[in-house]
Design a protein around this motif. Structure first.
Motif, short mmCIF file in Angstrom:
data_model
loop_
_atom_site.label_atom_id
_atom_site.label_comp_id
_atom_site.label_asym_id
_atom_site.label_seq_id
_atom_site.Cartn_x
_atom_site.Cartn_y
_atom_site.Cartn_z
N UNK A 85 0.90 -1.27 -0.14
CA UNK A 85 0.09 -0.07 0.23
C UNK A 85 0.67 1.23 0.04
N UNK A 86 2.03 1.24 0.50
CA UNK A 86 2.89 2.17 0.49
C UNK A 86 3.77 2.33 -0.62
N UNK A 87 3.42 1.46 -1.76
CA UNK A 87 4.40 1.36 -3.13
C UNK A 87 5.59 1.06 -2.99
N UNK A 88 6.10 0.08 -2.06
CA UNK A 88 7.48 -0.30 -1.81
C UNK A 88 7.63 -1.83 -1.72
N UNK A 89 7.08 -2.30 -2.90
CA UNK A 89 7.21 -3.87 -2.91
C UNK A 89 8.95 -4.22 -2.90
N UNK A 90 9.82 -3.50 -3.27
CA UNK A 90 11.12 -4.05 -3.20
C UNK A 90 11.56 -4.25 -1.90
N UNK A 91 10.77 -3.81 -0.84
CA UNK A 91 11.10 -4.20 0.67
C UNK A 91 10.65 -5.70 1.02
N UNK A 92 9.83 -6.30 0.14
CA UNK A 92 9.25 -7.63 0.51
C UNK A 92 10.09 -8.92 -0.30
N UNK A 93 10.50 -9.55 0.71
CA UNK A 93 11.78 -10.64 0.33
C UNK A 93 10.86 -11.99 0.29
N UNK A 94 11.30 -12.62 -0.69
CA UNK A 94 10.51 -13.90 -1.11
C UNK A 94 10.86 -15.13 -0.11
N UNK A 95 12.05 -14.91 0.39
CA UNK A 95 12.45 -16.08 1.34
C UNK A 95 13.59 -15.48 2.46
N UNK A 96 13.85 -16.36 3.57
CA UNK A 96 14.95 -15.78 4.27
C UNK A 96 16.21 -15.53 3.61
N UNK A 97 16.67 -16.27 2.59
CA UNK A 97 17.88 -15.95 1.83
C UNK A 97 17.67 -14.60 1.24
N UNK A 98 16.63 -14.37 0.79
CA UNK A 98 16.52 -12.96 -0.12
C UNK A 98 16.49 -11.83 1.10
N UNK A 99 15.84 -12.29 2.10
CA UNK A 99 15.79 -11.18 3.31
C UNK A 99 17.16 -10.69 3.76
N UNK A 100 18.07 -11.84 3.82
CA UNK A 100 19.58 -11.47 4.05
C UNK A 100 20.29 -10.69 2.88
N UNK A 101 19.98 -11.25 1.68
CA UNK A 101 20.74 -10.59 0.63
C UNK A 101 20.21 -9.08 0.36
N UNK A 102 18.93 -8.78 0.68
CA UNK A 102 18.43 -7.33 0.40
C UNK A 102 19.07 -6.53 1.69
N UNK A 103 19.21 -7.19 3.08
CA UNK A 103 19.60 -6.27 4.04
C UNK A 103 20.89 -6.15 3.94
N UNK A 104 21.86 -7.07 3.36
CA UNK A 104 23.17 -6.79 3.15
C UNK A 104 23.41 -5.63 1.90
N UNK A 105 22.48 -5.85 0.87
CA UNK A 105 22.40 -4.99 -0.39
C UNK A 105 22.42 -3.47 0.36
N UNK A 106 21.49 -3.26 0.96
CA UNK A 106 21.30 -1.86 1.41
C UNK A 106 22.21 -1.51 2.46
N UNK A 107 22.78 -2.33 3.20
CA UNK A 107 23.82 -1.73 4.05
C UNK A 107 25.18 -1.63 3.28
#
Length: 784
Positions: A702-724
């Motif tokens: 609803x906030x138009x931020x789908x790029x913050x939704x990970x598909x699984x735990x591995x992607x959750x970790x990858x996205x967190x590391x990417x932005x860090x």
């Protein structure tokens, strides 16, 4: 102790003159215990081995409650004549009365072997087996006694009670009703029938049985205590207290039942100090206090005193031969608040398995939301088990159909909530209440908790045309008050959370009843017609996992009040954050953390040099456990920072200092997620397979931020590391969030209000057309 005697073994000892022995036996049978004791003592002076005299002396001591003395007499009998069935049987009774069921079993089995057609031997064997929770064997023993003596009332009563314990309620009820049909003045059967009804939440029927007994025997102490327990279930603590006092004043109330009633009273009153004192008294009286200590721990947990609750449960759990069904779930829930993950790998799978095989009462519904491994169907099973508690209240309804309804021009919406004050839920909904179209809707509110004089509380008071405080009313009074207002749609904003009053809803004061916002799941009861959801939190194909009809909003089911104030932002130094470090944060309550997720967070800290994680963990015990776990995972304690509780405007201001909010699973950030986005902080989530595990994804969509939704735990970790590791990408993401925030559906309170009202109208149109509640697909009315 049984008064019947098995056939006597042969007595080869010199007999006492028959007349004196006969006089002693007759005095005992007539209840003249002192005379019997004097006469039989003389018999035994002359011949210490007179079996009949020893046996009666044992029975006499037992009649007076002196079980150790009874044991001594009866052991002398057995030593002289091991084949004496009556002595073996009554010795077993004396041992059982002293809390020694395993020893008693040996005696009763020997009695049954010696006299296999003697019903009391089997009946008493059933009693000692039941005391050891060997219910299958106990049931077989009772049924054997009844085969031998079909009219054996005590065996029927204990079999009925055993079936009640096994929750075989229909057969148990047939037994008690059959007994009463043959003998209406059989008070024990009536008392047990009332208890059976009470345990099935059929409070009106239970009350009727107890009142019949009290008319027959005014002041009957057990009936008074049982009626008090009904009063507690009906939330009439004052009435229950008076009944308990009346039973106590009689001087003949069974001590254990009196203790049980008091424990129940103090638990309902939320008074752990009085509970502790009562448990001490109960222990002194010889009662088994394990159940009472479990109740004390539950009371402490409800008050947030989880450390003491866990200590009690850990201490008593090994002492139960068969622990209460909800003990392990309650222990695991309190451990989560403390981030105490001892035995996690054993307890969590055990709980999941129990729930999945049908033990829905293994855990409270709200606690189950945070248990990994459950799906929506599992959560429904838990909710349905909990919902059984309100069956008795349904007998009082439907109130909306009792008496004529007055015509009115506008649709009457009633909100039932205990959060009409400075509370997270109110911070989401205040704008919605203010923006209701008063030309089409008349808005009522019923407060389940005291109001406050905060600025938000004052906004809420002004937002409703009618606001009634019902927290001081009984459930029946509150339901009648709502019925008197002729509410068309009653909206429950609690479900099974603090301050909830499902008893009110069970009486059906309104023709349509809806669950909204606070409880992210099905309530599993027939008196809630609709659950307001959105396509992200509950996909349409999962509708079967919800007992309510699903009413879909087109965007996020959760609103956001755009008038939420925010204090000036502090500096990082002012809140104890390092100026140049990457700051991960999570402001969710600690009960949403899991050891697996915390290990992942520590892995992120290892992978991002200098990064810290900023957590909301206000309790010293939870902080200590997190620091210990971090150290075990190789993370220095100075990389974990803890936030204290501050007023909401200051909290929103400080959140903006973080770089990335890390969401939890399977229970997401809900209000906390939209708080972070409102403050300009991206929220990284990984949705699961349940409503509460998808809320953050719904908010981000609803906030138009789908790029913050990970598909699984591995992607959750990858996205967190990417932005860090890529500050420019993170900066662009935060710019996007700031630019689109005011334009996104998440922050369009006006549009949300129109969509919600459209749902209410569609619900009511179906009702007016004579149609049952059914799925309402999402339609947006924001354009109009």
């Amino acid at each position: 102790m049984t008064r019947q005697q098995a056939p006597m073994g042969a007595n080869t000892h010199k007999p006492e003159p028959a007349s004196r022995l006969r006089r002693g036996i007759e005095a005992f049978q007539a209840g003249r215990l002192n005379q019997a004791q004097r006469v039989l003592a003389k018999v035994l002076e002359r011949d210490p081995n007179t079996l009949e005299a020893l046996l009666i002396m044992g029975l006499l001591a037992a009649r007076r409650g002196r079980m150790a003395e009874a044991e001594g007499w009866l052991r002398r009998c057995v030593a002289i004549a091991p084949g004496h069935a009556a002595a073996q049987d009554n010795l077993g009774n004396a041992l059982l009365a002293q809390g020694r069921p395993a020893e008693a079993e040996v005696c009763h089995r020997e009695a049954a072997r010696l006299a296999p057609t003697y019903p009391p031997a089997w009946y008493n064997l059933g009693n000692c087996l039941r005391a050891q929770t060997r219910l299958d064997e106990a049931e077989a023993a009772y049924r054997r006694a009844l085969e031998l003596a079909p009219g054996y009332r005590e065996a029927w009563i204990n079999l009925g009670n055993l079936l009640r314990e096994r929750e075989a309620y229909p057969e148990a009820e047939r037994i008690f009703r059959d007994l009463l049909a043959r003998q209406p003045d059989l008070h024990e059967a009536r008392l047990n029938l009332g208890t059976l009804c009470r345990l099935q939440y059929r409070y009106r029927e239970a009350r009727a049985q107890y009142e019949i007994l009290l008319r027959a025997v005014p002041g009957h102490p057990r009936a008074l205590l049982s009626l008090a327990l009904v009063g507690l279930e009906e939330r009439d603590e004052a009435g229950a207290q008076a009944l308990i006092a009346q039973a106590e004043a009689s001087g003949s109330a069974p001590p254990r039942e009196l203790h049980a009633a008091r424990v129940g009273l103090f638990s309902h009153l939320g008074d752990p100090q009085a509970l502790r004192a009562e448990i001490v008294k109960a222990e002194r009286s010889g009662a088994n206090i394990l159940e009472y200590e479990h109740i004390l721990a539950q009371s402490l947990a409800r008050l947030g005193q989880h450390e003491e609750a866990v200590a009690i449960w850990e201490r008593i759990l090994p002492r139960f031969s068969s622990p209460p069904g909800d003990l392990l779930g309650a222990l695991a829930a309190s451990q989560r608040h403390l981030c105490d993950w001892r035995a996690w790998d054993e307890r969590v799978p055990a709980l999941v398995k129990r729930i999945q095989v049908g033990e829905g009462d293994a855990m409270e519904p709200f606690d189950a939301f945070a248990l990994p491994g459950l799906n929506a169907t599992d959560l429904l099973r838990v909710a349905r088990a909990h919902g059984q508690r309100y069956r008795g209240w349904q007998e009082l309804g439907p109130l909306h159909a009792q008496g004529p309804r007055q015509p009115h021009d506008r649709l009457r919406i009633g909100y039932l909530s205990g959060d009409l004050r400075d509370h997270a839920t109110a911070r989401l909904t205040a704008g919605v209440f203010e923006l209701h179209d008063r030309n089409r809707f008349e808005v009522f509110a019923y407060s389940l908790a005291p109001l406050d004089d905060s600025a938000l509380g004052q906004r809420l008071v002004a937002a409703f045309e009618h606001l009634t405080e019902v927290h001081t009313l009984s459930p029946a009074e509150a339901a009648r008050r709502i019925r008197a207002d002729d509410i068309d749609i009653l909206v429950d904003m609690h479900g099974y959370t603090r301050f909830s009053r499902p008893e009110i809803l069970a009486q059906r004061p309104a023709p349509l009843q809806v669950s909204w916002l606070a409880f992210p799941g099905s309530m599993g009861v027939p008196f809630i017609d609709y659950l307001i959801a959105d396509p992200r939190v509950v996909p349409l194909e999962e509708a079967a996992a919800y007992d309510e009809a699903l009413a879909y909003l087109p965007n996020c089911y959760q609103p956001r009040d755009v008038r939420t104030p925010r204090a000036p932002a502090p500096t990082r130094a002012q809140v104890g954050l390092p100026e140049d470090a990457f700051v991960f944060c999570c402001f969710n309550h600690t009960f949403k953390y899991t050891p697996e997720l915390f290990a992942l967070w520590c892995d992120l800290l290892r992978a991002v040099p200098g990064a810290v994680i900023w957590l909301f963990a206000p309790g010293s015990v939870a902080r200590a456990h997190l620091l210990q776990d971090a150290a075990r995972l190789g993370i220095d304690q100075d990389r974990l920072l803890f936030a204290d509780h501050v007023p909401q405007d200051q909290h929103l201001a400080r959140i903006s200092l973080a770089d990335l909010f890390l969401d939890t699973a399977p229970y997401n950030a809900h209000t906390t997620s939209s708080d972070a986005i409102w403050a300009g902080v991206p929220v990284l989530t990984c949705p699961g397979q349940t409503f509460p595990s998808r809320v953050a994804a719904s908010i981000l969509t609803a906030a138009d931020l789908p790029e913050l939704i990970a598909g699984d735990r591995d992607q959750y970790r990858e996205l967190a590391l990417h932005w860090a590791r890529h500050p420019n990408d993170l900066r662009d993401l935060r710019r996007k969030l700031a630019a689109t925030r005011d334009l996104s559906p998440l922050f369009d309170t006006q549009g949300y209000s129109r969509d919600l009202e459209a749902l209410y109208l569609r619900m009511w149109q179906r009702r007016q057309a004579g149609q049952s509640p059914a799925t309402l697909a999402p339609i947006s009315f924001r354009e109009g």
